[in-house]
Design a protein around this motif. Structure first.
Motif, PDB file in Angstrom:
ATOM      1  N   ASN A  45      40.104  33.568  59.304  1.00  0.00           N
ATOM      2  CA  ASN A  45      40.214  34.449  60.738  1.00  0.00           C
ATOM      3  C   ASN A  45      38.870  34.954  60.987  1.00  0.00           C
ATOM      4  O   ASN A  45      39.048  35.727  62.129  1.00  0.00           O
ATOM      5  CB  ASN A  45      41.466  35.019  60.771  1.00  0.00           C
ATOM      6  CG  ASN A  45      41.917  35.284  62.086  1.00  0.00           C
ATOM      7  OD1 ASN A  45      42.043  34.235  62.818  1.00  0.00           O
ATOM      8  ND2 ASN A  45      42.122  36.431  62.647  1.00  0.00           N
ATOM      9  N   ARG A  46      37.778  34.727  60.282  1.00  0.00           N
ATOM     10  CA  ARG A  46      36.503  35.510  60.690  1.00  0.00           C
ATOM     11  C   ARG A  46      35.606  34.380  61.541  1.00  0.00           C
ATOM     12  O   ARG A  46      36.209  34.259  62.938  1.00  0.00           O
ATOM     13  CB  ARG A  46      35.535  35.780  59.741  1.00  0.00           C
ATOM     14  CG  ARG A  46      34.439  36.688  60.181  1.00  0.00           C
ATOM     15  CD  ARG A  46      33.534  36.808  58.935  1.00  0.00           C
ATOM     16  NE  ARG A  46      32.786  35.726  58.420  1.00  0.00           N
ATOM     17  CZ  ARG A  46      31.696  35.123  59.127  1.00  0.00           C
ATOM     18  NH1 ARG A  46      31.519  35.353  60.375  1.00  0.00           N
ATOM     19  NH2 ARG A  46      31.117  33.824  58.624  1.00  0.00           N
ATOM     20  N   GLU A  47      35.064  33.417  61.064  1.00  0.00           N
ATOM     21  CA  GLU A  47      34.480  32.159  61.592  1.00  0.00           C
ATOM     22  C   GLU A  47      34.263  31.107  60.836  1.00  0.00           C
ATOM     23  O   GLU A  47      34.307  31.525  59.451  1.00  0.00           O
ATOM     24  CB  GLU A  47      32.976  32.749  62.096  1.00  0.00           C
ATOM     25  CG  GLU A  47      33.095  33.298  63.425  1.00  0.00           C
ATOM     26  CD  GLU A  47      33.613  32.413  64.682  1.00  0.00           C
ATOM     27  OE1 GLU A  47      33.535  31.310  64.516  1.00  0.00           O
ATOM     28  OE2 GLU A  47      33.771  33.065  65.867  1.00  0.00           O
ATOM     29  N   TYR A  48      34.143  30.071  61.276  1.00  0.00           N
ATOM     30  CA  TYR A  48      33.860  29.120  60.483  1.00  0.00           C
ATOM     31  C   TYR A  48      32.175  28.642  60.397  1.00  0.00           C
ATOM     32  O   TYR A  48      31.752  27.719  59.753  1.00  0.00           O
ATOM     33  CB  TYR A  48      34.769  27.604  60.526  1.00  0.00           C
ATOM     34  CG  TYR A  48      34.731  27.179  61.787  1.00  0.00           C
ATOM     35  CD1 TYR A  48      35.706  27.319  62.859  1.00  0.00           C
ATOM     36  CD2 TYR A  48      33.761  25.861  62.309  1.00  0.00           C
ATOM     37  CE1 TYR A  48      35.880  26.763  64.124  1.00  0.00           C
ATOM     38  CE2 TYR A  48      33.992  25.461  63.577  1.00  0.00           C
ATOM     39  CZ  TYR A  48      35.004  25.514  64.503  1.00  0.00           C
ATOM     40  OH  TYR A  48      34.958  25.151  65.709  1.00  0.00           O
ATOM     41  N   ILE A  77      43.170  27.878  60.149  1.00  0.00           N
ATOM     42  CA  ILE A  77      42.927  29.317  59.683  1.00  0.00           C
ATOM     43  C   ILE A  77      44.065  29.354  58.373  1.00  0.00           C
ATOM     44  O   ILE A  77      45.090  28.954  58.383  1.00  0.00           O
ATOM     45  CB  ILE A  77      43.284  30.209  60.842  1.00  0.00           C
ATOM     46  CG1 ILE A  77      42.292  30.231  61.956  1.00  0.00           C
ATOM     47  CG2 ILE A  77      43.512  31.734  60.208  1.00  0.00           C
ATOM     48  CD1 ILE A  77      42.707  29.121  62.965  1.00  0.00           C
ATOM     49  N   ASP A 106      50.754  27.068  63.079  1.00  0.00           N
ATOM     50  CA  ASP A 106      49.534  26.174  62.502  1.00  0.00           C
ATOM     51  C   ASP A 106      49.759  25.020  61.805  1.00  0.00           C
ATOM     52  O   ASP A 106      49.132  23.958  61.767  1.00  0.00           O
ATOM     53  CB  ASP A 106      48.863  27.027  61.023  1.00  0.00           C
ATOM     54  CG  ASP A 106      48.356  28.515  61.718  1.00  0.00           C
ATOM     55  OD1 ASP A 106      47.614  28.426  62.785  1.00  0.00           O
ATOM     56  OD2 ASP A 106      48.589  29.368  61.080  1.00  0.00           O
ATOM     57  N   CYS A 111      38.939  41.557  61.808  1.00  0.00           N
ATOM     58  CA  CYS A 111      39.565  40.121  61.908  1.00  0.00           C
ATOM     59  C   CYS A 111      40.910  40.087  62.144  1.00  0.00           C
ATOM     60  O   CYS A 111      41.748  39.258  62.023  1.00  0.00           O
ATOM     61  CB  CYS A 111      39.084  39.261  60.722  1.00  0.00           C
ATOM     62  SG  CYS A 111      37.409  39.009  60.427  1.00  0.00           S
ATOM     63  N   ASN A 127      42.098  39.675  65.348  1.00  0.00           N
ATOM     64  CA  ASN A 127      42.788  38.899  66.551  1.00  0.00           C
ATOM     65  C   ASN A 127      43.202  37.610  66.068  1.00  0.00           C
ATOM     66  O   ASN A 127      42.086  37.060  65.425  1.00  0.00           O
ATOM     67  CB  ASN A 127      41.762  38.895  67.615  1.00  0.00           C
ATOM     68  CG  ASN A 127      41.648  40.046  68.420  1.00  0.00           C
ATOM     69  OD1 ASN A 127      42.758  40.945  68.195  1.00  0.00           O
ATOM     70  ND2 ASN A 127      40.714  40.639  69.016  1.00  0.00           N
ATOM     71  N   ARG A 128      44.402  37.031  66.134  1.00  0.00           N
ATOM     72  CA  ARG A 128      44.569  35.741  65.820  1.00  0.00           C
ATOM     73  C   ARG A 128      43.673  34.459  66.388  1.00  0.00           C
ATOM     74  O   ARG A 128      43.544  34.351  67.671  1.00  0.00           O
ATOM     75  CB  ARG A 128      46.127  35.575  66.215  1.00  0.00           C
ATOM     76  CG  ARG A 128      46.407  34.138  65.654  1.00  0.00           C
ATOM     77  CD  ARG A 128      48.106  33.929  66.238  1.00  0.00           C
ATOM     78  NE  ARG A 128      48.159  32.582  65.876  1.00  0.00           N
ATOM     79  CZ  ARG A 128      49.113  31.974  64.541  1.00  0.00           C
ATOM     80  NH1 ARG A 128      49.363  33.104  63.893  1.00  0.00           N
ATOM     81  NH2 ARG A 128      49.301  31.020  64.543  1.00  0.00           N
ATOM     82  N   LYS A 129      42.988  33.854  65.512  1.00  0.00           N
ATOM     83  CA  LYS A 129      42.368  32.631  66.091  1.00  0.00           C
ATOM     84  C   LYS A 129      43.512  31.449  65.979  1.00  0.00           C
ATOM     85  O   LYS A 129      44.087  31.526  65.127  1.00  0.00           O
ATOM     86  CB  LYS A 129      41.062  32.404  65.103  1.00  0.00           C
ATOM     87  CG  LYS A 129      40.036  33.728  65.219  1.00  0.00           C
ATOM     88  CD  LYS A 129      38.819  33.188  65.196  1.00  0.00           C
ATOM     89  CE  LYS A 129      37.656  34.486  65.333  1.00  0.00           C
ATOM     90  NZ  LYS A 129      36.486  34.265  65.145  1.00  0.00           N
ATOM     91  N   GLU A 130      43.013  30.341  66.645  1.00  0.00           N
ATOM     92  CA  GLU A 130      44.086  29.199  66.695  1.00  0.00           C
ATOM     93  C   GLU A 130      43.294  28.197  66.174  1.00  0.00           C
ATOM     94  O   GLU A 130      42.007  28.115  66.292  1.00  0.00           O
ATOM     95  CB  GLU A 130      44.422  28.807  67.995  1.00  0.00           C
ATOM     96  CG  GLU A 130      45.219  30.299  68.631  1.00  0.00           C
ATOM     97  CD  GLU A 130      46.861  30.227  68.113  1.00  0.00           C
ATOM     98  OE1 GLU A 130      47.055  29.532  67.170  1.00  0.00           O
ATOM     99  OE2 GLU A 130      47.397  31.393  68.128  1.00  0.00           O
ATOM    100  N   GLU A 186      41.137  24.493  65.927  1.00  0.00           N
ATOM    101  CA  GLU A 186      40.700  23.723  66.631  1.00  0.00           C
ATOM    102  C   GLU A 186      40.443  22.281  66.144  1.00  0.00           C
ATOM    103  O   GLU A 186      40.295  22.078  65.089  1.00  0.00           O
ATOM    104  CB  GLU A 186      39.104  24.147  67.188  1.00  0.00           C
ATOM    105  CG  GLU A 186      39.098  25.519  67.587  1.00  0.00           C
ATOM    106  CD  GLU A 186      37.703  26.183  67.694  1.00  0.00           C
ATOM    107  OE1 GLU A 186      36.745  25.723  68.233  1.00  0.00           O
ATOM    108  OE2 GLU A 186      37.513  27.318  66.829  1.00  0.00           O
TER     109      GLU A 186
END
Ligand SMILES: Cc1cc2nc3c(=O)[nH]c(=O)nc-3n(C[C@H](O)[C@H](O)[C@H](O)COP(=O)(O)O)c2cc1C
Length: 270
Positions: free
Chosen positions: A92-95, A120, A141, A255, A257-260, A262
């Protein structure tokens, strides 16, 4: 016609990548074969022939990259023309450049990357007191992962037997992000609750736990995956105070905020 087969090849010290890949496989409806390369033992044997209709390559994101031990193994595979799906799972940071790196590895293995996904998973550094993406992948997910698998199967049916050279495009940059996980920094504390059961040594993917000296971690070898912390039945292993614990505390703050998930698909050339 024979039923299609999907092969999952993954590195997954804390099992979130494995969980996502299994949901994708379920969604395809294909017969599933799994090749778990998390243990050093499993990485000693490189399969020479991959007899399957589709390969999913899966790994967690470490510092915006594919972990070196996983990348080194994947690069030895050769599967000419076989459709492939690179998948990364991140906390949930970045890829960052990991998905591109994974796709490039598929190309290097002579596979055809027809789709790709970034999902995630609970961050390896997550703890009860400083959670980071706790309990992910969750049911939403896994539903997305299954739908992804279903879409891939549908697109493969449309592709028919005609060879398509279209390749999936994914975000990321070359040169890839420089990995920022330092070696040799003291990482794990072992408390008196340790019963020397050996679970930690068993789950360590790089054999960094010394059974002969109180199951302490060899910091020059450790890749900080946290498998030993999560697997310890006595909760006797924790992250030491220091740089990693500070990173974990910062990620807990930044971190939230929930990422979704992709997903990406190659154009179909029928
Ligand atoms: C050393 C290390 C570096 C990591 N770097 C990142 C990162 O750059 N971005 C991110 O979002 N998550 C990062 N994570 C979290 C993992 O990608 C995430 O927890 C993943 O779900 C773990 O996969 P696994 O359960 O299959 O081991 C990192 C984890 C570790 C151990």
């Amino acid at each position: 016609m024979d039923k299609k087969k999907i092969m999952l090849i993954y590195f997954s010290p804390t099992a979130t990548t494995k969980t996502v890949l299994e949901a994708i496989a379920k969604g395809t409806g294909f017969d599933v074969d799994s090749y778990d390369i998390t243990s050093s033992q499993a990485r000693k044997q490189v399969p020479q022939k991959l007899d399957t209709s589709l390969i999913v390559f899966g790994a967690p994101v470490y510092s915006g990259r594919v972990p070196g031990v996983a990348a080194d193994f994947f690069k030895q595979l050769s599967a000419p023309g076989i459709p492939a799906v690179p998948v990364v799972v991140y906390g949930n940071r970045e890829y960052d450049d990991a998905l591109l790196e994974m796709k490039d590895i598929c190309v290097q293995c002579k596979c055809r990357p027809i789709a790709a996904g970034a999902f995630i998973g609970e961050h390896s550094f997550s703890t009860q007191s400083a959670p980071i993406a706790p309990d992910r992948p969750d049911s939403r997910d896994l539903q997305r992962a299954a739908e992804f698998g279903q879409t891939i199967a549908g697109r493969m049916a449309k592709m028919g037997s005609g060879r398509s050279d279209a390749e999936v495009s994914v975000p990321g940059n070359v040169p890839y992000r420089k990995p920022a996980t330092p070696k040799g920094v003291p990482f794990i504390d072992v408390t008196d609750d340790c019963t020397a059961c050996g679970t930690c040594a068993m789950v360590c993917p790089v054999d960094a736990i010394d059974e002969n000296s109180g199951f302490c971690t060899l910091d020059d070898i450790c890749i900080h995956c946290c498998a030993c912390i999560k697997a310890c039945p006595e909760s006797a292993r924790t992250m030491k105070d220091g740089p990693f614990k500070n990173v974990a505390a910062k990620l807990n703050q930044t971190c939230g905020n929930r990422k979704e998930p992709e997903t990406f698909f190659a154009d179909i050339q029928e």
